[in-house]
Scaffold this motif. Sequence first.
Motif, PDB file in Angstrom:
ATOM      1  N   ALA A   1      28.064  33.244 -63.630  1.00 50.86           N
ATOM      2  CA  ALA A   1      29.438  33.674 -63.910  1.00 50.86           C
ATOM      3  C   ALA A   1      29.959  32.442 -64.730  1.00 50.86           C
ATOM      4  CB  ALA A   1      30.033  34.179 -62.867  1.00 50.86           C
ATOM      5  N   CYS A   2      30.330  32.550 -65.835  1.00 48.69           N
ATOM      6  CA  CYS A   2      31.241  31.632 -66.600  1.00 48.69           C
ATOM      7  C   CYS A   2      32.633  31.892 -66.321  1.00 48.69           C
ATOM      8  CB  CYS A   2      30.619  31.601 -68.220  1.00 48.69           C
ATOM      9  SG  CYS A   2      29.032  31.277 -68.594  1.00 48.69           S
ATOM     10  N   VAL A   3      32.987  30.708 -65.766  1.00 50.88           N
ATOM     11  CA  VAL A   3      34.525  30.912 -65.020  1.00 50.88           C
ATOM     12  C   VAL A   3      35.501  30.355 -65.894  1.00 50.88           C
ATOM     13  CG1 VAL A   3      33.848  31.637 -62.748  1.00 50.88           C
ATOM     14  CG2 VAL A   3      34.427  29.252 -63.464  1.00 50.88           C
ATOM     15  N   ASP A   4      35.142  29.279 -66.638  1.00 51.17           N
ATOM     16  CA  ASP A   4      36.425  28.518 -67.293  1.00 51.17           C
ATOM     17  C   ASP A   4      35.767  27.563 -68.379  1.00 51.17           C
ATOM     18  OD1 ASP A   4      38.987  27.814 -68.086  1.00 51.17           O
ATOM     19  OD2 ASP A   4      39.550  27.292 -66.173  1.00 51.17           O
ATOM     20  N   THR A   5      36.553  26.975 -69.237  1.00 48.26           N
ATOM     21  CA  THR A   5      35.864  25.996 -70.181  1.00 48.26           C
ATOM     22  C   THR A   5      36.025  24.476 -69.340  1.00 48.26           C
ATOM     23  OG1 THR A   5      38.249  25.907 -70.994  1.00 48.26           O
ATOM     24  CG2 THR A   5      36.567  26.956 -72.139  1.00 48.26           C
ATOM     25  N   THR A   6      35.831  23.514 -69.881  1.00 49.49           N
ATOM     26  CA  THR A   6      35.772  22.266 -69.108  1.00 49.49           C
ATOM     27  C   THR A   6      36.449  21.303 -69.774  1.00 49.49           C
ATOM     28  OG1 THR A   6      33.265  22.794 -68.581  1.00 49.49           O
ATOM     29  CG2 THR A   6      33.984  20.497 -68.170  1.00 49.49           C
ATOM     30  N   PRO A   7      37.524  21.009 -69.171  1.00 45.53           N
ATOM     31  CA  PRO A   7      38.308  19.812 -70.106  1.00 45.53           C
ATOM     32  C   PRO A   7      37.738  18.649 -69.625  1.00 45.53           C
ATOM     33  CG  PRO A   7      39.225  20.738 -67.975  1.00 45.53           C
ATOM     34  CD  PRO A   7      38.271  21.462 -68.291  1.00 45.53           C
ATOM     35  N   ARG A   8      37.957  17.774 -70.838  1.00 44.91           N
ATOM     36  CA  ARG A   8      37.110  16.411 -70.898  1.00 44.91           C
ATOM     37  C   ARG A   8      38.240  15.194 -70.577  1.00 44.91           C
ATOM     38  NH1 ARG A   8      32.201  16.750 -69.424  1.00 44.91           N
ATOM     39  NH2 ARG A   8      31.330  18.903 -70.220  1.00 44.91           N
ATOM     40  N   CYS A   9      37.676  14.033 -69.753  1.00 44.80           N
ATOM     41  CA  CYS A   9      38.309  13.145 -69.569  1.00 44.80           C
ATOM     42  C   CYS A   9      37.784  11.851 -70.155  1.00 44.80           C
ATOM     43  CB  CYS A   9      38.529  12.993 -68.036  1.00 44.80           C
ATOM     44  SG  CYS A   9      37.157  12.368 -67.259  1.00 44.80           S
TER      45      CYS A   9
ATOM     46  N   LEU B   1      45.115  11.070 -61.088  1.00 42.94           N
ATOM     47  CA  LEU B   1      44.023  11.726 -61.922  1.00 42.94           C
ATOM     48  C   LEU B   1      44.621  11.819 -63.383  1.00 42.94           C
ATOM     49  CD1 LEU B   1      41.713  13.896 -61.392  1.00 42.94           C
ATOM     50  CD2 LEU B   1      43.522  15.521 -60.899  1.00 42.94           C
ATOM     51  N   LYS B   2      45.795  12.150 -63.713  1.00 41.29           N
ATOM     52  CA  LYS B   2      46.112  12.353 -65.040  1.00 41.29           C
ATOM     53  C   LYS B   2      45.715  10.965 -65.825  1.00 41.29           C
ATOM     54  CE  LYS B   2      50.170  15.574 -64.403  1.00 41.29           C
ATOM     55  NZ  LYS B   2      51.446  15.512 -64.336  1.00 41.29           N
ATOM     56  N   ALA B   3      45.849   9.910 -65.210  1.00 40.71           N
ATOM     57  CA  ALA B   3      45.403   8.738 -65.985  1.00 40.71           C
ATOM     58  C   ALA B   3      43.938   8.717 -66.341  1.00 40.71           C
ATOM     59  CB  ALA B   3      45.938   7.595 -65.068  1.00 40.71           C
ATOM     60  N   THR B   4      43.103   9.504 -65.576  1.00 39.79           N
ATOM     61  CA  THR B   4      41.753   9.410 -66.005  1.00 39.79           C
ATOM     62  C   THR B   4      41.296   9.948 -67.307  1.00 39.79           C
ATOM     63  OG1 THR B   4      41.067  11.311 -64.723  1.00 39.79           O
ATOM     64  CG2 THR B   4      41.219   9.112 -63.573  1.00 39.79           C
ATOM     65  N   PHE B   5      42.426  10.802 -67.924  1.00 36.28           N
ATOM     66  CA  PHE B   5      41.910  11.640 -68.887  1.00 36.28           C
ATOM     67  C   PHE B   5      42.386  10.699 -70.237  1.00 36.28           C
ATOM     68  CE2 PHE B   5      42.032  14.951 -65.858  1.00 36.28           C
ATOM     69  CZ  PHE B   5      41.030  15.984 -66.326  1.00 36.28           C
ATOM     70  N   GLU B   6      43.063   9.724 -70.004  1.00 35.36           N
ATOM     71  CA  GLU B   6      43.133   8.704 -71.110  1.00 35.36           C
ATOM     72  C   GLU B   6      43.462   9.211 -72.520  1.00 35.36           C
ATOM     73  OE1 GLU B   6      39.418   6.268 -71.282  1.00 35.36           O
ATOM     74  OE2 GLU B   6      39.357   5.988 -69.037  1.00 35.36           O
ATOM     75  N   ARG B   7      44.650   9.822 -72.332  1.00 29.40           N
ATOM     76  CA  ARG B   7      45.103  10.581 -73.748  1.00 29.40           C
ATOM     77  C   ARG B   7      46.293   9.510 -74.331  1.00 29.40           C
ATOM     78  NH1 ARG B   7      41.481  13.884 -72.453  1.00 29.40           N
ATOM     79  NH2 ARG B   7      42.037  16.045 -72.274  1.00 29.40           N
ATOM     80  N   GLU B   8      46.003   9.629 -75.559  1.00 32.23           N
ATOM     81  CA  GLU B   8      47.001   8.525 -76.285  1.00 32.23           C
ATOM     82  C   GLU B   8      48.272   9.456 -76.417  1.00 32.23           C
ATOM     83  OE1 GLU B   8      44.865   7.543 -79.837  1.00 32.23           O
ATOM     84  OE2 GLU B   8      43.469   5.948 -78.862  1.00 32.23           O
ATOM     85  N   PRO B   9      49.362   8.564 -77.011  1.00 26.24           N
ATOM     86  CA  PRO B   9      50.619   9.106 -77.140  1.00 26.24           C
ATOM     87  C   PRO B   9      50.407  10.352 -77.920  1.00 26.24           C
ATOM     88  CG  PRO B   9      50.885   6.975 -77.227  1.00 26.24           C
ATOM     89  CD  PRO B   9      49.428   7.056 -77.090  1.00 26.24           C
ATOM     90  N   GLY B  10      51.141  11.472 -77.559  1.00 29.11           N
ATOM     91  CA  GLY B  10      51.060  12.743 -78.299  1.00 29.11           C
ATOM     92  C   GLY B  10      50.065  13.654 -78.234  1.00 29.11           C
ATOM     93  N   GLU B  11      48.878  13.103 -77.530  1.00 24.82           N
ATOM     94  CA  GLU B  11      47.914  14.108 -77.045  1.00 24.82           C
ATOM     95  C   GLU B  11      48.089  14.712 -75.698  1.00 24.82           C
ATOM     96  OE1 GLU B  11      43.810  11.656 -78.858  1.00 24.82           O
ATOM     97  OE2 GLU B  11      44.380  11.505 -76.888  1.00 24.82           O
ATOM     98  N   PRO B  12      47.853  16.203 -75.820  1.00 23.59           N
ATOM     99  CA  PRO B  12      48.124  16.854 -74.770  1.00 23.59           C
ATOM    100  C   PRO B  12      47.202  16.810 -73.274  1.00 23.59           C
ATOM    101  CG  PRO B  12      46.960  18.274 -76.066  1.00 23.59           C
ATOM    102  CD  PRO B  12      47.020  16.869 -76.941  1.00 23.59           C
ATOM    103  N   LEU B  13      47.626  16.757 -71.923  1.00 22.66           N
ATOM    104  CA  LEU B  13      46.865  16.911 -71.054  1.00 22.66           C
ATOM    105  C   LEU B  13      46.305  18.187 -70.796  1.00 22.66           C
ATOM    106  CD1 LEU B  13      48.978  14.408 -69.017  1.00 22.66           C
ATOM    107  CD2 LEU B  13      46.314  14.273 -69.338  1.00 22.66           C
ATOM    108  N   PRO B  14      45.221  18.447 -70.025  1.00 25.20           N
ATOM    109  CA  PRO B  14      44.681  19.865 -69.541  1.00 25.20           C
ATOM    110  C   PRO B  14      45.882  20.660 -68.818  1.00 25.20           C
ATOM    111  CG  PRO B  14      43.103  18.225 -69.478  1.00 25.20           C
ATOM    112  CD  PRO B  14      44.127  17.703 -69.652  1.00 25.20           C
ATOM    113  N   ALA B  15      46.089  21.838 -69.214  1.00 22.68           N
ATOM    114  CA  ALA B  15      47.073  22.418 -68.487  1.00 22.68           C
ATOM    115  C   ALA B  15      46.665  22.697 -66.963  1.00 22.68           C
ATOM    116  CB  ALA B  15      47.212  24.044 -69.096  1.00 22.68           C
ATOM    117  N   ILE B  16      45.285  22.803 -66.575  1.00 20.50           N
ATOM    118  CA  ILE B  16      44.964  22.758 -65.290  1.00 20.50           C
ATOM    119  C   ILE B  16      45.808  21.599 -64.149  1.00 20.50           C
ATOM    120  CG2 ILE B  16      43.036  21.325 -65.721  1.00 20.50           C
ATOM    121  CD1 ILE B  16      41.597  23.216 -63.602  1.00 20.50           C
TER     122      ILE B  16
END
Length: 288
Positions: free
Chosen positions: A229-237, A132-147
């Motif tokens: 009801a707006c419950v959370d922001t939407t982190p992107r992958c 699952l973490k790999a699907t967010f496709e972050r580059e080195p130094g970029e954070p992953l969503p805290a969720i």
Amino acid sequence: MARVKVGEVRDLWRYPVKGMAGERVATVELGPQGTLGDRRWAVRDTARAEIQSCKFRPDLLRCAARLDPDAPGGVAITLPDGRSVGVADPEAAAAVSRLVGHASTLEPLRPADDAVFYRRHGVGDGTWLAELKATFEREPGEPLPAILDAFPPEAAEFVVRPGTFHLVTQLHLLTTATLAHLAALDPVSDWDVRRFRPNVLVDTGRDARGLLEQAWVGRRVLIGDAAVACVDTTPRCGAITRAQAEGVVADTGVLRTVVSRAAQNVGVYGEVAFGNEVRVGDGVFLDG
């Protein structure tokens, strides 16, 4: 506190098959399961025995699904070669399997107590989280969503909320202010609304600025005669970078800008507080 008008409904979308491009419509019915007709079918990997999304099978976005009472299964899928096939037609599963490179079936929703149907692959050995973490496709130094480091037990066990094909909530809301803000920050990238797969796009007018809907988290939004009801922001992958049906081009720049300039989020998750018909042009108000 008085209701404050924040805009009007510009677009309404539903996605009859999870992971595929959807259809823009003039009216929708909101209810306990979200938008009527939304995510009523999903692709299930045969070998993994797991429901798939465009996170893991991005080529699904090259297909577009629409409700069609005359099609087998009540949904028609337009394949990348332009052919249309009913979701319950055996050729649909065969074509999708060829497209994604994995033997797959197309499955309708099942009852929430069918736990095996909704379970993640690799829960026992823990590989699911790394995948699952790999699907967010972050580059080195970029954070992953805290969720990702604080998954509730149910979300860790099931790939979607049992009884639904939704990962987090039934609805996703987005504003034109956010799209305009991101385009101003990065005018080179393609900020087509379809990348972000909202159910409701709110036109907030020319004077609205910034990531407007993120300030709605924790509040209710009235849309026509319905409430969300707006419950959370939407982190992107990485899915937002992919080519889609009907001419959406691949563009990796959008993700880099979202991560660095929008705190990784575009849009907000919503739960239906009370349902009703919603129409393009309906007013959108913050409730109190």
